[in-house]
Design an enzyme around this catalytic site. Structure first.
Site, PDB file in Angstrom:
ATOM      1  NE  ARG A  57      -4.003  -2.114   1.981  1.00 22.90           N
ATOM      2  CZ  ARG A  57      -3.970  -3.079   2.895  1.00 22.90           C
ATOM      3  NH1 ARG A  57      -3.154  -2.994   3.922  1.00 22.90           N
ATOM      4  NH2 ARG A  57      -4.761  -4.114   2.784  1.00 22.90           N
ATOM      5  CE  LYS A  92      -0.804  13.611 -14.990  1.00 24.18           C
ATOM      6  NZ  LYS A  92      -1.138  14.122 -16.340  1.00 24.18           N
ATOM      7  CD  GLU A 137       6.779  15.493 -23.020  1.00 25.13           C
ATOM      8  OE1 GLU A 137       6.080  16.511 -22.825  1.00 25.13           O
ATOM      9  OE2 GLU A 137       6.301  14.338 -23.050  1.00 25.13           O
ATOM     10  CE  LYS A 179       5.166  17.122 -14.653  1.00 24.17           C
ATOM     11  NZ  LYS A 179       5.249  15.860 -15.338  1.00 24.17           N
ATOM     12  CD  GLU A 234      -4.199  16.046 -16.097  1.00 26.34           C
ATOM     13  OE1 GLU A 234      -2.995  15.720 -15.974  1.00 26.34           O
ATOM     14  OE2 GLU A 234      -4.892  15.702 -17.054  1.00 26.34           O
ATOM     15  NE  ARG A 270       0.407  16.608 -13.371  1.00 29.70           N
ATOM     16  CZ  ARG A 270       1.107  15.837 -12.556  1.00 29.70           C
ATOM     17  NH1 ARG A 270       0.839  15.822 -11.271  1.00 29.70           N
ATOM     18  NH2 ARG A 270       2.076  15.073 -13.021  1.00 29.70           N
ATOM     19  CG  ASN A 285      -1.832  15.882 -20.384  1.00 29.58           C
ATOM     20  OD1 ASN A 285      -0.829  15.184 -20.286  1.00 29.58           O
ATOM     21  ND2 ASN A 285      -2.748  15.944 -19.432  1.00 29.58           N
ATOM     22  CG  HIS A 336       0.823  14.752 -23.965  1.00 28.55           C
ATOM     23  ND1 HIS A 336       1.516  15.917 -24.204  1.00 28.55           N
ATOM     24  CD2 HIS A 336       1.647  13.989 -23.189  1.00 28.55           C
ATOM     25  CE1 HIS A 336       2.694  15.867 -23.574  1.00 28.55           C
ATOM     26  NE2 HIS A 336       2.797  14.715 -22.966  1.00 28.55           N
ATOM     27  CG  HIS A 372      -1.250   9.818 -25.165  1.00 31.94           C
ATOM     28  ND1 HIS A 372      -1.881  10.150 -23.998  1.00 31.94           N
ATOM     29  CD2 HIS A 372       0.072   9.946 -24.910  1.00 31.94           C
ATOM     30  CE1 HIS A 372      -0.972  10.472 -23.077  1.00 31.94           C
ATOM     31  NE2 HIS A 372       0.210  10.359 -23.618  1.00 31.94           N
ATOM     32  CG  HIS A 428       5.722   9.962 -24.631  1.00 26.21           C
ATOM     33  ND1 HIS A 428       4.355   9.852 -24.653  1.00 26.21           N
ATOM     34  CD2 HIS A 428       5.998  11.051 -23.856  1.00 26.21           C
ATOM     35  CE1 HIS A 428       3.811  10.827 -23.927  1.00 26.21           C
ATOM     36  NE2 HIS A 428       4.796  11.568 -23.431  1.00 26.21           N
TER      37      HIS A 428
END
Ligand code: NAD
Ligand code: GLY
Length: 366
Positions: A126, A148, A190, A232, A242, A246, A250, A253, A257, A270
């Site tokens: 956990r 993330k 990026e 960032k 997000e 935030r 993206n 993206h 993606h 990527h």
């Protein structure tokens, strides 16, 4: 690739989950840079078959003075291995070494290793502490910062994961010396992203220094990594999970993606998909009235000068739309894009499919 002896520090402010991002040269060999890491008996370095022979032993030696046992796990390399079976190898190693809930995980590698190690740390017993030691430019300017973590699903990128912050990010710029040129360019995508969404003065600086960055000039890379981390950290510090702001990170993206998943993970890097996706997102921004054609041309030229592809693959408009609907930003099947509303500022918008089809027709290969 040397810059200065003592690292620069960017703090990410998240209350009790705050942590430092250290940026400098030759950091891996000095155990004092790991002072922010909690004390424990055991550490597990998670890396891959490419990075282990380059930097695995150096990190293991450095950590040996801090932990009674330092284990090292080599995962198979590549985006195609960012999946359940590979993630399970981390749990296998943790359990077979008898790792307890104080065990610290170290992610040594690019974004793939970082995202998977973070996800393992979030869920083993956990939650156990973890440290990001990013060794790609992309990971140093983006993926190692902000918590993330995820793996891919065949139906969608980064669909299974958690928000889980590291205790420390250690960006050793010296590791960039061994990075293949294509991977360096992927990281530049990026870095470029931060300009249109947040800081046009930084965009001007990147334009003026892109050859130095491609040529791995140490001072230029150090500035680019530091400014990217500052931006960032500022964004994530305001919106860790997000719920709003935030999402601007993206930019590019949603299209990107779709390119990655549509081509099959690993065919386009990527960063390459994000670079090209930003051009499509800029065209969409123009059609929605946020920027003019000159801005789109400026961004496109910079992406090209960074050594990145600027023509999107011909997946077909319907396939793009199908893939983009699976994006995490979609709501009730409606695709939501990050678009530039004015240079240096971004917002989330939906767009009529017809307008998206026009952009795809303009930007995709025949
Ligand atoms: P990657 O992790 O696949 O690394 C790229 C390649 O470089 C790999 O082959 C790796 O083994 C190799 N490599 C790493 N360091 C090296 C070095 N110093 N010298 C030589 N080779 C080296 O790819 P990436 O571009 O670092 O990361 C992409 C991943 O990051 C994607 O899965 C993406 O979804 C994820 N990502 C996550 C976030 C986030 O916020 N968590 C943000 C952006 C991207
Ligand atoms: N790379 C996007 C984010 O961290 O939010």
């Amino acid at each position: 690739m040397r810059v200065s002896a003592s690292p620069e520090c960017v703090e990410i402010q998240l209350g009790e989950r705050s942590y430092p991002i250290l940026i400098g040269s030759d950091l891996l060999g000095d155990s004092t840079h790991f002072d922010a890491v909690p004390a424990a008996a055991t550490a597990l370095i998670v890396t891959n078959t490419t990075v282990a022979p380059l930097y695995g032993e150096a990190l293991r030696r450095t950590l040996a003075g801090r932990f009674r046992a330092v284990h090292l796990l080599e995962l198979p390399d590549g985006e195609t291995h960012k999946d359940w079976p590979t993630l399970n190898l981390i749990f296998d190693a943790l359990l077979s070494h008898g790792c307890d809930r104080k065990t610290v995980l170290f992610a040594l590698g690019g974004g793939v290793v970082g995202d998977m190690t973070g996800f393992a740390a979030a869920s083993y017993m956990r939650g156990v502490p973890f440290v990001q030691v990013p060794t790609t430019l992309l990971a140093q300017v983006d993926s190692s910062v902000g918590g993330k973590t995820a793996i891919n699903h065949p139906l969608g990128k980064n669909m299974i994961g958690a928000f889980y912050q590291p205790r420390l990010v250690l960006c050793d710029l010296s590791t960039l010396a061994t990075l293949p040129p294509r991977e360096l360019s992927a990281g530049l995508a990026e870095i470029i992203k931060y300009g249109p969404i947040y800081d046009m003065a930084f965009f001007d600086w990147i334009e003026a220094n892109i050859e130095a960055l491609v040529g791995r000039d140490p001072a230029a890379l150090a500035h680019a990594v530091r400014r990217s981390c500052e931006i960032k950290a500022a964004v994530v510090g305001q919106d860790e999970r997000e719920t709003g702001l935030r999402a601007i990170l993206n930019f590019g993206h949603t299209f990107g993606h779709a390119i990655e998943a549509g081509m099959g993970y690993g065919r386009w890097l990527h960063g390459e998909a994000v670079g090209c996706g930003m051009i499509l997102a800029a065209h969409l921004s123009q059609r929605l009235g946020g920027v003019d054609a000159a801005f789109v041309q400026r961004l496109s030229a910079l992406v090209e000068r960074a050594g990145l592809p600027v023509t999107a693959p011909a997946l077909g408009a319907e396939r793009y739309l199908e893939l983009m609907r699976i994006d995490k930003k979609s709501e009730a099947g409606e695709i939501r894009f990050v678009v530039i509303d004015k240079p240096g500022s971004a917002v989330m918008r939906s767009a009529p499919d017809a307008v998206v089809r026009e952009v795809l027709a303009q930007c995709c290969a025949d």
